[in-house]
Design an enzyme around this catalytic site. Structure first.
Site, PDB file in Angstrom:
ATOM      1  N   HIS A 185     -37.038  46.192  10.552  1.00  0.00           N
ATOM      2  CA  HIS A 185     -36.868  45.397  10.362  1.00  0.00           C
ATOM      3  C   HIS A 185     -35.001  45.430   9.616  1.00  0.00           C
ATOM      4  CE1 HIS A 185     -34.665  40.897  10.530  1.00  0.00           C
ATOM      5  NE2 HIS A 185     -34.688  41.309   9.349  1.00  0.00           N
ATOM      6  N   GLU A 199     -30.459  25.527   6.057  1.00  0.00           N
ATOM      7  CA  GLU A 199     -29.689  26.447   7.220  1.00  0.00           C
ATOM      8  C   GLU A 199     -28.686  25.146   7.635  1.00  0.00           C
ATOM      9  OE1 GLU A 199     -31.694  29.830   8.386  1.00  0.00           O
ATOM     10  OE2 GLU A 199     -29.924  30.241  10.053  1.00  0.00           O
ATOM     11  N   LYS A 254     -38.817  29.669   3.795  1.00  0.00           N
ATOM     12  CA  LYS A 254     -39.076  30.095   5.267  1.00  0.00           C
ATOM     13  C   LYS A 254     -40.784  30.390   5.056  1.00  0.00           C
ATOM     14  CE  LYS A 254     -33.736  30.184   7.374  1.00  0.00           C
ATOM     15  NZ  LYS A 254     -33.486  31.628   7.668  1.00  0.00           N
ATOM     16  N   ARG A 309     -26.300  28.690   4.391  1.00  0.00           N
ATOM     17  CA  ARG A 309     -27.547  29.731   3.773  1.00  0.00           C
ATOM     18  C   ARG A 309     -27.406  30.786   6.093  1.00  0.00           C
ATOM     19  NH1 ARG A 309     -33.988  27.918   2.735  1.00  0.00           N
ATOM     20  NH2 ARG A 309     -34.721  30.433   3.588  1.00  0.00           N
ATOM     21  N   HIS A 353     -31.796  41.736  15.466  1.00  0.00           N
ATOM     22  CA  HIS A 353     -33.139  41.237  16.712  1.00  0.00           C
ATOM     23  C   HIS A 353     -33.219  41.557  17.717  1.00  0.00           C
ATOM     24  CE1 HIS A 353     -33.370  37.716  13.675  1.00  0.00           C
ATOM     25  NE2 HIS A 353     -33.981  38.223  12.855  1.00  0.00           N
ATOM     26  N   ASN A 356     -27.763  35.768   7.836  1.00  0.00           N
ATOM     27  CA  ASN A 356     -28.411  37.124   8.557  1.00  0.00           C
ATOM     28  C   ASN A 356     -26.709  37.455   9.273  1.00  0.00           C
ATOM     29  OD1 ASN A 356     -30.467  34.763   9.597  1.00  0.00           O
ATOM     30  ND2 ASN A 356     -28.868  32.949  10.069  1.00  0.00           N
ATOM     31  N   LYS A 385     -29.851  34.658  -3.717  1.00  0.00           N
ATOM     32  CA  LYS A 385     -30.462  33.265  -2.538  1.00  0.00           C
ATOM     33  C   LYS A 385     -31.238  32.156  -3.382  1.00  0.00           C
ATOM     34  CE  LYS A 385     -34.089  33.430   1.371  1.00  0.00           C
ATOM     35  NZ  LYS A 385     -34.219  34.234   1.973  1.00  0.00           N
ATOM     36  N   GLU A 394     -31.112  44.458   2.521  1.00  0.00           N
ATOM     37  CA  GLU A 394     -31.223  43.360   2.470  1.00  0.00           C
ATOM     38  C   GLU A 394     -30.670  43.361   1.402  1.00  0.00           C
ATOM     39  OE1 GLU A 394     -31.752  41.408   4.778  1.00  0.00           O
ATOM     40  OE2 GLU A 394     -33.604  41.725   6.646  1.00  0.00           O
ATOM     41  N   HIS A 436     -27.939  40.300  11.849  1.00  0.00           N
ATOM     42  CA  HIS A 436     -29.521  39.714  12.467  1.00  0.00           C
ATOM     43  C   HIS A 436     -28.981  39.671  13.833  1.00  0.00           C
ATOM     44  CE1 HIS A 436     -30.641  39.949   8.499  1.00  0.00           C
ATOM     45  NE2 HIS A 436     -31.908  39.270   8.722  1.00  0.00           N
ATOM     46  N   ARG A 456     -52.009  19.353   5.180  1.00  0.00           N
ATOM     47  CA  ARG A 456     -50.109  19.297   5.061  1.00  0.00           C
ATOM     48  C   ARG A 456     -49.942  19.612   3.456  1.00  0.00           C
ATOM     49  NH1 ARG A 456     -52.656  13.845   5.868  1.00  0.00           N
ATOM     50  NH2 ARG A 456     -52.687  13.001   8.399  1.00  0.00           N
TER      51      ARG A 456
HETATM   52  P1  NAD Z   1     -44.609  44.132   6.701  1.00  0.00           P
HETATM   53  O1  NAD Z   1     -45.346  42.834   5.922  1.00  0.00           O
HETATM   54  O2  NAD Z   1     -45.359  44.301   7.625  1.00  0.00           O
HETATM   55  O3  NAD Z   1     -45.081  44.966   5.386  1.00  0.00           O
HETATM   56  C1  NAD Z   1     -44.648  46.250   6.126  1.00  0.00           C
HETATM   57  C2  NAD Z   1     -45.686  47.226   5.551  1.00  0.00           C
HETATM   58  O4  NAD Z   1     -46.044  47.799   4.393  1.00  0.00           O
HETATM   59  C3  NAD Z   1     -47.171  47.251   6.148  1.00  0.00           C
HETATM   60  O5  NAD Z   1     -47.392  48.196   6.813  1.00  0.00           O
HETATM   61  C4  NAD Z   1     -47.748  46.396   5.008  1.00  0.00           C
HETATM   62  O6  NAD Z   1     -49.673  46.525   4.805  1.00  0.00           O
HETATM   63  C5  NAD Z   1     -47.101  47.600   3.806  1.00  0.00           C
HETATM   64  N1  NAD Z   1     -47.494  47.762   2.632  1.00  0.00           N
HETATM   65  C6  NAD Z   1     -46.725  45.944   1.813  1.00  0.00           C
HETATM   66  N2  NAD Z   1     -46.317  46.501   0.378  1.00  0.00           N
HETATM   67  C7  NAD Z   1     -46.702  47.683   0.754  1.00  0.00           C
HETATM   68  C8  NAD Z   1     -46.533  48.223  -0.708  1.00  0.00           C
HETATM   69  N3  NAD Z   1     -46.755  47.086  -1.769  1.00  0.00           N
HETATM   70  N4  NAD Z   1     -47.399  49.568  -0.650  1.00  0.00           N
HETATM   71  C9  NAD Z   1     -47.943  50.118   0.656  1.00  0.00           C
HETATM   72  N5  NAD Z   1     -47.926  49.686   1.232  1.00  0.00           N
HETATM   73  C10 NAD Z   1     -47.361  48.429   1.633  1.00  0.00           C
HETATM   74  O7  NAD Z   1     -43.532  44.148   6.548  1.00  0.00           O
HETATM   75  P2  NAD Z   1     -42.410  43.339   5.840  1.00  0.00           P
HETATM   76  O8  NAD Z   1     -40.921  44.380   6.346  1.00  0.00           O
HETATM   77  O9  NAD Z   1     -42.586  43.171   4.861  1.00  0.00           O
HETATM   78  O10 NAD Z   1     -42.157  41.831   6.483  1.00  0.00           O
HETATM   79  C11 NAD Z   1     -41.303  41.517   7.590  1.00  0.00           C
HETATM   80  C12 NAD Z   1     -41.967  40.386   7.682  1.00  0.00           C
HETATM   81  O11 NAD Z   1     -41.056  39.480   6.866  1.00  0.00           O
HETATM   82  C13 NAD Z   1     -41.627  40.495   9.554  1.00  0.00           C
HETATM   83  O12 NAD Z   1     -42.652  39.217   9.998  1.00  0.00           O
HETATM   84  C14 NAD Z   1     -40.469  39.221   9.292  1.00  0.00           C
HETATM   85  O13 NAD Z   1     -39.881  38.326  10.032  1.00  0.00           O
HETATM   86  C15 NAD Z   1     -40.629  38.033   8.162  1.00  0.00           C
HETATM   87  N6  NAD Z   1     -39.230  37.781   7.290  1.00  0.00           N
HETATM   88  C16 NAD Z   1     -39.277  36.906   6.982  1.00  0.00           C
HETATM   89  C17 NAD Z   1     -38.518  36.311   6.025  1.00  0.00           C
HETATM   90  C18 NAD Z   1     -38.434  34.847   5.580  1.00  0.00           C
HETATM   91  O14 NAD Z   1     -37.055  34.590   5.011  1.00  0.00           O
HETATM   92  N7  NAD Z   1     -39.115  33.883   5.320  1.00  0.00           N
HETATM   93  C19 NAD Z   1     -37.580  36.813   5.720  1.00  0.00           C
HETATM   94  C20 NAD Z   1     -36.920  37.977   6.455  1.00  0.00           C
HETATM   95  C21 NAD Z   1     -38.330  38.769   6.752  1.00  0.00           C
HETATM   96  N1  GLY Z   2     -33.957  35.298   5.049  1.00  0.00           N
HETATM   97  C1  GLY Z   2     -32.976  34.646   6.023  1.00  0.00           C
HETATM   98  C2  GLY Z   2     -33.479  33.752   4.645  1.00  0.00           C
HETATM   99  O1  GLY Z   2     -34.324  33.208   4.624  1.00  0.00           O
HETATM  100  O2  GLY Z   2     -32.635  31.889   5.334  1.00  0.00           O
END
Ligand code: NAD
Ligand code: GLY
Length: 367
Positions: free
Chosen positions: A269, A241, A147, A245, A256, A249, A231, A189, A252, A125
């Site tokens: 992304h 949100e 998130k 918040r 998306h 987006n 943020k 971003e 987005h 939990r």
């Molecule tokens: P990712 O985590 O897939 O990383 C991108 C690539 O970079 C991967 O191949 C990873 O292995 C590599 N990598 C990461 N750090 C590295 C480093 N320091 N050196 C070398 N390689 C490295 O992609 P991302 O763009 O970081 O994240 C995308 C994800 O984030 C999506 O799933 C999206 O839905 C999510 N997201 C979440 C939120 C949130 O608020 N929680 C916000 C935006 C996006």
């Molecule tokens: N990435 C959008 C949020 O955290 O709300």
């Protein structure tokens, strides 16, 4: 270094947490976890790419602080942000004897942060989560705000929770191994924060984008700190949100749809969000919300950053249908975040299709 000072605090009452932003911070991970009073067991979640660079120093630092570290490695890719892999991580957490004071440490980009965060939110939990974001996107966005999610076959991030981390450790030096494409995608971003919240920050980016792209430590530390501080303010006002918040987006809605229509294979992304911001800018100008000259400044900054601003060979009608369908499936309405000036944005619902299509046609080549 015996104590490390945090850079920012996210103030959420009993769920408040510090964000540390500093070059070479990874070596102090163990100390920071110890300072936070967490342990004695730690489940460190990473992927082979990030782990190949940073697992050894992270593990060494934790162990030097007297913590018992178990490592779980998830393959690299968005497709592993799944319930199946969450389940494997529950097994790893049980084997690591994680209890309510023992943190899950996410060492990676947004995929690892979201997946490990989801496990931390649900195992027993909820156990503490420590975010060590390693992509620019994760350092300025996904690691802050709580998130966490996994994907469902019918859509991204459909199964998730709000679970604030106990601490966020951001080491800009880790970005040096990130591919240039991923880094530039994360810049979308960064630019977004300037557009929705802080016109002075936007102007700073215009001035310093070349140094930021060269990963100048001073500039990038300042950039990350400003993004996290914006943020944090937004999340403090609207954790779940229901209001402000939503502004995060910007770009987005279209972004998306572009990712989905291209099977998540073509655009990162941030790249899709950049194109989405161009559409939002055009719409805002057409609606008389935004000065054309500000829209041009945004497009120039996106260009100088190396972000895409158009897409080849996609039918704008299909893009619009996809956006509308997604919202219907989720029983929602299509809401647009649009800029009002550089540093301010608003939300508008149900724009006429012909207006949206006019902007979409301007970013789609060959149609
Ligand atoms: P990712 O985590 O897939 O990383 C991108 C690539 O970079 C991967 O191949 C990873 O292995 C590599 N990598 C990461 N750090 C590295 C480093 N320091 N050196 C070398 N390689 C490295 O992609 P991302 O763009 O970081 O994240 C995308 C994800 O984030 C999506 O799933 C999206 O839905 C999510 N997201 C979440 C939120 C949130 O608020 N929680 C916000 C935006 C996006
Ligand atoms: N990435 C959008 C949020 O955290 O709300």
């Amino acid at each position: 270094m015996n104590t490390v000072k945090y850079s920012l605090m996210v103030n959420l009452g009993s769920k408040s947490y510090p964000i540390y932003i500093q070059a070479e911070l990874l070596e102090h991970l163990g100390l920071l976890v110890q300072q936070t009073g967490l342990g004695p067991n730690v489940l460190l979640v990473t992927n082979p790419t990030v782990g190949g660079y940073y697992l050894v120093p992270a593990q060494r630092s934790l162990e030097a602080a007297g913590l018992r570290v178990s490592v779980a490695t998830v393959p690299d890719g968005e497709e592993y942000k799944s319930l199946e892999w969450a389940s494997r991580l529950y097994d790893a957490a049980l084997e690591a004897r994680l209890d309510r004071r023992s943190p899950v440490v996410a060492l990676g980009g947004g995929v690892i942060g979201d997946l490990a965060g989801f496990v931390a939110a649900t195992y027993l939990r909820g156990v503490p989560l420590i975010q060590i974001p390693t992509t620019l996107l994760a350092q300025v966005d996904s690691s802050v705000g709580g998130k966490v999610a996994v994907n469902h076959p019918r859509g991204k991030n459909l199964i998730g929770a709000f679970h604030q981390p106990a601490l966020v450790l951001i080491d800009p030096v880790l970005l040096r191994t990130l591919s240039q494409r991923e880094y530039i995608a994360g810049m979308a971003e960064v630019i977004k924060y300037g557009v929705i919240w802080d016109g002075d920050f936007f102007a700073y980016l215009e001035q310093e984008i070349a140094r930021a792209l060269q990963l100048d430590t001073e500039v990038i530390t300042r950039v990350i700190t400003r993004c996290c501080s914006i943020k944090a303010k937004i999340v403090e006002q609207d954790e779940r949100e229901y209001g402000v918040r939503t502004l995060l987006n910007l770009g987005h809605t279209v972004g998306h749809a572009i990712e989905a229509i291209t099977g998540y294979q073509v655009y990162r992304h941030g790249e899709a969000v950049a194109i989405g911001m161009v559409v939002a800018g055009l719409l805002a100008v057409d609606l008389g919300w935004w000065e054309k000259s500000d829209c041009e400044r945004l497009n120039q900054l996106l260009t100088r950053t190396g972000l895409p601003m158009t897409i080849p060979g996609i039918d704008p009608n299909r893009l619009l249908e996809l956006m509308q369908h997604d919202k219907k499936v989720l029983n929602g309405t299509l809401r647009w975040v649009l800029p009002r000036k550089l540093g301010e944005a608003g939300v508008v619902s149900q724009l006429p299709d012909d207006l949206v299509l006019r902007s979409l046609r301007r970013i789609v080549l060959d149609h």
